[in-house]
Every structure is written in structure tokens, then in C-alpha cells.
Design an enzyme around this catalytic site. Structure first.
Site: not given
Ligand code: S3P
Length: 430
Positions: A24-25, A29, A169, A171, A316, A343, A347
Site C-alpha cells: 500500500k505504501s 507513492r 512518522s 507520513q 500496522d 490510526k 487500535r
Molecule cells: C504509512 C506510514 C505509517 C503507517 C501507515 C502507512 C506510510 O503511518 O501506519 O499505514 O505509507 O507512510 P505513520 O507514518 O503515521 O506512522
């Protein structure tokens, strides 16, 4: 429509092999970088989950042509300057990654945009991104001093910053890197702990430059990226549900093919090994995003303590690790994981309440949970809370219960794993 799914204990092990869907990540991107790069980007094994489809929809609204074909997703990037002011609101759906990373891109664009998401996104903290983006010089507003969606952004004229992230993080880090790529001068970001590094790796794939010295990431502004070919590895966060299922359901032996083994994501492998699981890795390639097969068999497990800098590498996976711990002898303590509260759902609360309904001995703490095992689980009525990973955890739990589990809002799994239930059935048929 919210559905109720009846899950019955199959009373047999999981056997055989599956290829879990794309990461997914990395899928998010690949659309984002493909959209701001110049030229065509061809993405294989893109995750067609609802979250990643939200990212595609947002970039289409920004004027990017994106084709979804049988074999690949093709992004026709024309460079940063060709993103267009959207005529409509950008809707990130349930996706935190879309919401946070797109802000880093919009921060540098000289136009106005409005960003929303679903009721879960509306509760998730955004100040962690909007505050440092303001330091770059962008204008962002939203509810509670730009902490919550809807957010409105008028970007442009960014100046590089030096910023120490208060939370680990990926993200937030990625949003700041994306802004830094468009800013004048150099941007330096200091991470409190290593988080997933897919953004950094992908910049290199797109012909850009990024440096890392110790815990500091350095990126220069004004970079032009070039379209490329991306092959998305299987998502270890999706594989995790079957890794745990195989370890806790007697008579199981499962091979998960072509899973991403990025060093910043494999905390679950370390945890399972420490608990005594029979788990083997066959690595196929080490370059870029490493990929390999994961083989897991039913095993006797013991409780352990999980915390510290391991947490970002399995954040996750904690819901499914909690289920694993219910089947391990002794106490498992999960700590330093307060991020779980922000999240898709809280969770800690969701796992404690829903696994508790099935008979788990599990207690929430301020920064994690404490689980006592090994417990037999019983059937009952549980809820996914609209959170894909809670839904899948409960579905795996049902493979062990003495009577049926009724799972409300099982549809949530489509966020990251549209064919999750087909894969369970496939492994039970062998
Ligand atoms: C992700 C980073 C994680 C993860 C999320 C996807 C990403 O979150 O929990 O499911 O794709 O960068 P955080 O960076 O906020 O911890």
C-alpha cells in the site's frame, strides 16, 4: 451498506501458497511520484485497494492522466509545474497516507485546493504535517488550527527548513520531503526513530537525490524527477495476517510469495522468531525494495516484550500481533505504541474490546496492551470498527474459535486487501 459476515472455524490448517496484493505504501507513492515526474511511469502489481484508488482519484483531479490497465497502471506525468488547480474538492477517503503526503505536494503548488476524507480521517491529527509545512512558507487552514480536515491549502514559494520530527512518522517525513523537493535551498529532517523509507528509495528510482546522515535526511529543492518503471512488491502488512494465521492454526504450512522485505518494515518477522515461530525467509532480490518468499508453519509460541525502536517497523501489524500473543504461552507486553490511538481507529481500544469479546485475556495500557496466553477463543459478534486491519485480525481469530464469529462491516478489508477472504478460502481448500 454495512454487512455482517458469518465466519466458521474450518477445523483444518492453512496449506499452500498465495501472492498477497501490492504494498500500500509503495503503491501510493508510485502514483504521487509518477504524477510529479516528467514522462511515463508504468506500475506493475499496483494495489487496487480503496485507499490507493483514492490517491489516483485525487491526482486525476489535479489534471494528471492515469490509466488503469489489466497489467499495469500508467501515469502520464508532466512535471511539478503541470499539476492544475483542482475544480473539485480532493477526497482522500479513509487514507491517511493520501491525506498527509498529498499535502507535501500541494504545499509547493501555486494554487488553491481543499482536502477532505471520511469520518475516520476527520478525527486524525494533521497538525503534525500542517505545522512544519507552514514553516516552509505555505498557507494552510483547517478545523482546530489546521489540525483536522477539511483543510485548504494555497501553496508556492517554499524555502527549505531544518526540522526535528516530534513523532516517528513516515507520513509526516514523506510530506516534508515532498515539500523539500519543491523548496528553495536544502531541507533537513531529523527522525526520532527510523520509519519506513519507501519515499527515500523511490526518489532514487525517479532519478532524484536524497542523503541520509545518521538520523538526518537531507534533500535539495528544485529537483526534476523522471518517469520510470515500478514493480510493487507484495505488502508485508497484508502478508502478516497469513503469517500469524499459519503460526496459530494447527497443521498449517504457508508460503507467501514475493513479499516486500524492506528493512524498515520487517519487525513482525523478528517478533515471530523471538516468540518461537517457525518462519523462514527466501530472499530473491536485495536491490531497491528487497523481495522474497516467507514460509511459516504452525508452532509453539511464547510471550515476549515488544517496544522501543522496533515499533515503527511493525506499527500496522500490532492488531494481528495481539492475536498471535493470545496463542503464546505467558505474557506479551506491547509498549511505546501510543501512535495506535490515531490510526484508522483507536487500535488499542478496538483490539482490546473486540478480541476480548472472543475470550482473549487482553488489557489496554496508555501506550499499548498486555496479553496473557494461551487462551482458547470462543465465537461471538464482533465489529471491524470500519478499520481494515481490525476486520482482518478478527477474521483470522475466527479460524480458532469454538463456534461462529459474526463480523460486522467486514467490507472494510477492501481498503488494503480486496481479495482477503478469497485468499483465506484458497489456503483452506488445499
Ligand atoms: C504509512 C506510514 C505509517 C503507517 C501507515 C502507512 C506510510 O503511518 O501506519 O499505514 O505509507 O507512510 P505513520 O507514518 O503515521 O506512522
Amino acid at each position: 451498506m454495512v454487512t455482517m459476515k458469518k465466519l466458521s472455524n474450518p477445523k483444518c490448517g492453512l496449506k499452500g501458497e498465495i501472492q498477497v496484493p501490492g504494498d500500500k505504501s509503495i503503491s501510493h507513492r508510485s502514483i504521487m511520484f509518477g504524477s510529479v515526474a516528467e514522462g511515463k511511469t508504468v506500475i506493475h502489481n499496483f494495489l487496487m485497494g480503496e485507499d490507493c484508488l483514492s490517491t489516483i482519484s485525487c491526482f486525476r483531479k489535479l489534471g494528471v492522466e492515469i490509466e488503469i490497465m489489466e497489467e499495469a497502471v500508467i501515469v502520464h506525468g508532466k512535471g511539478w509545474d503541470h499539476l492544475e488547480e483542482p475544480l473539485e474538492i480532493l477526497d482522500a477517503g479513509n487514507s491517511g497516507t493520501t491525506t498527509r503526503l498529498i499535502m507535501g505536494i500541494l504545499a509547493g503548488r501555486p494554487f488553491h485546493s481543499v482536502l477532505i476524507g471520511d469520518s475516520s480521517i476527520a478525527k486524525r491529527p494533521m497538525k503534525r504535517v500542517t505545522e512544519p509545512l507552514k514553516l516552509f512558507g505555505t498557507q494552510i487552514d483547517g478545523r482546530s488550527e489546521a489540525n483536522f480536515t477539511p483543510l485548504s491549502i494555497r501553496g508556492g514559494n517554499l524555502k527549505g527548513i531544518h526540522y526535528a520530527l516530534p513523532v516517528a512518522s513516515a507520513q509526516v517525513k514523506s510530506a516534508l520531503i515532498l515539500a523539500g523537493l519543491q523548496a528553495e535551498g536544502v531541507t533537513e529532517i531529523v527522525e526520532p526513530e527510523q520509519t519506513r523509507n519507501h519515499t527515500e528509495k523511490m526518489i532514487i528510482e525517479f532519478g532524484g537525490k536524497i542523503e541520509k546522515h545518521g538520523d538526518t535526511i537531507k534533500v535539495e529543492g528544485g529537483q526534476i524527477l523522471k518517469g520510470t518503471k515500478i514493480s510493487v512488491p507484495g505488502d508485508i502488512s497484508s502478508a502478516a495476517f497469513f503469517m500469524v494465521a499459519a503460526a496459530i492454526v494447527p497443521d498449517s504450512s504457508v508460503r507467501l510469495k514475493n513479499v516486500g522485505l524492506n528493512e524498515t518494515r520487517i519487525g513482525i518477522v523478528e517478533v515471530m522468531k523471538k516468540m518461537g515461530a517457525s518462519i523462514e525467509i527466501e530472499e530473491h532480490s536485495k536491490e531497491g525494495e528487497p523481495v522474497g518468499d516467507i514460509l511459516v508453519q504452525y508452532s509453539d509460541l511464547s510471550g515476549i516484550e515488544i517496544g522501543g525502536d522496533l515499533i515503527p517497523s511493525l506499527i500496522d501489524e500490532i492488531p494481528i500481533i495481539a492475536l498471535l500473543a493470545t496463542q503464546a504461552k505467558g505474557k506479551t507486553v506491547i509498549k511505546d505504541a501510543e501512535e495506535l490511538k490515531v490510526k484508522e481507529t483507536n487500535r488499542i481500544d478496538a483490539v482490546v474490546k473486540e478480541l476480548g469479546k472472543l475470550g482473549a485475556s487482553i488489557q489496554g495500557t496508555d501506550d499499548g496492551m498486555i496479553i496473557e496466553g494461551k487462551t482458547s477463543l470462543h465465537g461471538g459478534e464482533v465489529h471491524s470498527w470500519g478499520d481494515h486491519r481490525i476486520g482482518m485480525t478478527l477474521a483470522v481469530a475466527s479460524l480458532l474459535t469454538d463456534s461462529d464469529v459474526l463480523l460486522e462491516d467486514a467490507e472494510a478489508v477492501k481498503i488494503s486487501y480486496p481479495n482477503f477472504f478469497e485468499h483465506i478460502n484458497q489456503l483452506l481448500r488445499k
